[in-house]
Every structure is written in structure tokens, then in C-alpha cells.
Design a protein around this motif. Structure first.
Motif: not given
Length: 97
Positions: A12, A15-16, A59, A63
Motif C-alpha cells: 500500500r 501504491s501511495a 492507484n 490505495w
């Protein structure tokens, strides 16, 4: 014992980071794009904006945890299916492999 469902924290985080990189790319690239007019330059601009929107959307989808909710639902269905199969008094057939 039930296993944890969801996306690991490190994934995660990546992804950020990718989402922030996409926003930085948008802030840098959008002002430099040619105007949306007929022709090759306008087509390039439209396609570039479309791909950027898809990238940012993917994304955000990941996320915000949409996949996590889907995985939770699928595991719950599998758990209920396994509970139905192990009821006493039912004949359980196994396929030979």
C-alpha cells in the motif's frame, strides 16, 4: 484460524508513492502539452491525458482498498462454502486426481 485478508502495508505504501509520482508527472507535464486541436499534437495530448487519468485512477482504486473489500467478500464466501460441506450427515464425494 482465519488468515488475514488484504494488502500488506508495504505494498500500500508503494501504491501511495506511485500515486504521488503520477500527480507530480501531471503537475509537470500537463502545462507543457500541446493544445487539444485536430492533428497529431492534439491526439498525443488527448492520449497522454487519458493514460494519466487511468494511471491515477488505478492507484486510487488500489490505495483506497477496493481490492481488499473484494478479497474479504470472496474469503467469506469460501468460508461459508466450506462450512456447508462439513455438515454432519452429508455424503462428501471426493474427486480422484
Amino acid at each position: 484460524m482465519r488468515r488475514k485478508v488484504g494488502v500488506p502495508r508495504q505494498v500500500r505504501m508503494y501504491s501511495a508513492i506511485y500515486g504521488l509520482a503520477a500527480l507530480a508527472l501531471a503537475a509537470y507535464g500537463v502545462p507543457r502539452l500541446p493544445k487539444l486541436e485536430h492533428g497529431l499534437a492534439g491526439t498525443f495530448s488527448a492520449l497522454w491525458l487519458l493514460l494519466l487519468a487511468l494511471y491515477i485512477g488505478a492507484n486510487l482504486y488500489f490505495w483506497l482498498g477496493a481490492d481488499r473489500e473484494r478479497a474479504r467478500r470472496l474469503e467469506e464466501e469460501a468460508y461459508q462454502s466450506a462450512a456447508r460441506e462439513e455438515r454432519p450427515g452429508r455424503i462428501r464425494l471426493r474427486a480422484r486426481g
